[in-house]
Design a protein around this motif. Sequence first.
Motif, PDB file in Angstrom:
ATOM      1  N   ASN A 119     -29.705  26.611-103.037  1.00  0.00           N
ATOM      2  CA  ASN A 119     -29.373  27.276-104.393  1.00  0.00           C
ATOM      3  C   ASN A 119     -28.385  28.108-104.111  1.00  0.00           C
ATOM      4  OD1 ASN A 119     -28.958  28.599-106.846  1.00  0.00           O
ATOM      5  ND2 ASN A 119     -31.303  28.825-107.103  1.00  0.00           N
ATOM      6  N   LEU A 120     -26.899  27.612-104.408  1.00  0.00           N
ATOM      7  CA  LEU A 120     -25.602  28.434-104.208  1.00  0.00           C
ATOM      8  C   LEU A 120     -25.854  29.747-105.059  1.00  0.00           C
ATOM      9  CD1 LEU A 120     -23.162  25.565-103.708  1.00  0.00           C
ATOM     10  CD2 LEU A 120     -24.183  26.884-102.174  1.00  0.00           C
ATOM     11  N   GLU A 121     -26.138  29.694-105.954  1.00  0.00           N
ATOM     12  CA  GLU A 121     -26.129  30.720-107.031  1.00  0.00           C
ATOM     13  C   GLU A 121     -26.892  32.033-106.597  1.00  0.00           C
ATOM     14  OE1 GLU A 121     -23.876  32.590-109.752  1.00  0.00           O
ATOM     15  OE2 GLU A 121     -23.621  30.424-109.200  1.00  0.00           O
ATOM     16  N   ARG A 122     -27.987  31.680-105.873  1.00  0.00           N
ATOM     17  CA  ARG A 122     -29.157  32.665-105.394  1.00  0.00           C
ATOM     18  C   ARG A 122     -28.254  33.229-104.245  1.00  0.00           C
ATOM     19  NH1 ARG A 122     -34.671  31.906-103.050  1.00  0.00           N
ATOM     20  NH2 ARG A 122     -35.243  33.964-102.506  1.00  0.00           N
ATOM     21  N   ARG A 124     -24.960  33.674-103.436  1.00  0.00           N
ATOM     22  CA  ARG A 124     -23.916  34.405-103.763  1.00  0.00           C
ATOM     23  C   ARG A 124     -24.656  35.930-104.215  1.00  0.00           C
ATOM     24  NH1 ARG A 124     -21.767  29.524-106.756  1.00  0.00           N
ATOM     25  NH2 ARG A 124     -20.414  28.549-105.206  1.00  0.00           N
ATOM     26  N   GLU A 125     -25.515  35.603-104.978  1.00  0.00           N
ATOM     27  CA  GLU A 125     -26.048  37.040-105.454  1.00  0.00           C
ATOM     28  C   GLU A 125     -26.739  38.084-104.164  1.00  0.00           C
ATOM     29  OE1 GLU A 125     -29.425  36.002-108.013  1.00  0.00           O
ATOM     30  OE2 GLU A 125     -28.201  35.019-109.543  1.00  0.00           O
ATOM     31  N   GLY A 126     -27.037  37.357-103.066  1.00  0.00           N
ATOM     32  CA  GLY A 126     -27.524  38.168-102.019  1.00  0.00           C
ATOM     33  C   GLY A 126     -26.708  38.400-101.053  1.00  0.00           C
ATOM     34  N   PHE A 127     -25.388  37.671-101.010  1.00  0.00           N
ATOM     35  CA  PHE A 127     -24.285  37.980-100.070  1.00  0.00           C
ATOM     36  C   PHE A 127     -23.776  39.439 -99.865  1.00  0.00           C
ATOM     37  CE2 PHE A 127     -19.745  38.547 -99.071  1.00  0.00           C
ATOM     38  CZ  PHE A 127     -19.787  38.067 -97.856  1.00  0.00           C
ATOM     39  N   TRP A 128     -23.570  40.101-101.230  1.00  0.00           N
ATOM     40  CA  TRP A 128     -23.167  41.673-100.955  1.00  0.00           C
ATOM     41  C   TRP A 128     -24.316  42.399-100.472  1.00  0.00           C
ATOM     42  CZ3 TRP A 128     -18.446  42.165-100.134  1.00  0.00           C
ATOM     43  CH2 TRP A 128     -17.610  41.067-101.009  1.00  0.00           C
ATOM     44  N   ARG A 129     -25.317  42.050-100.940  1.00  0.00           N
ATOM     45  CA  ARG A 129     -26.630  43.065-100.454  1.00  0.00           C
ATOM     46  C   ARG A 129     -26.947  42.906 -99.050  1.00  0.00           C
ATOM     47  NH1 ARG A 129     -30.730  40.298-103.184  1.00  0.00           N
ATOM     48  NH2 ARG A 129     -31.130  39.228-101.361  1.00  0.00           N
TER      49      ARG A 129
END
Length: 156
Positions: A119-122, A124-129
């Motif tokens: 799930n690419l969207e998920r 991307r959300e966790g990348f910066w975290r």
Amino acid sequence: MSAQLFPEFAFRAMTLTDLDAVMAIESVIYTHPWTRGNFENSLKAGHFGLTLRDPATALIGYAMLMPVVDEMHLLNITIDPNHQRQGYGRLLLAIALVVVYVGAVMVLFLFVVMMLDINLERIREGFWRNLPLALVVGGIMVLEMVARSEEHTSEL
């Protein structure tokens, strides 16, 4: 492909242009040496040739690795007679093992990725975290590799 692991040595992928120097060493070392055709066929078949050169770019040694499914076969590893018993064989074998290890990790990674429902969207959300932790772990790995290379350089 070229890598400068130690200032005085260069590791490169073997090409057909290396074969004159390879054959000069091969014919001196072995009573039954590989032929030029053996090396040419190995390179054309996708086997991985590795060369070790000194600062003047003279060939010190070479290795030929053959990937087979989930294994890597060491077909040939040779050090010039004038450079034997000085640790160059160990150095060349160590680099060959790194090639094998990196290849195995890549195959394992690709296998795992193929098995996942991504799930690419998920992601991307966790990348910066997760970036700070990834930088710390990556930094530790780089420091460890530098320390190990310094230990190895002092042994030579």
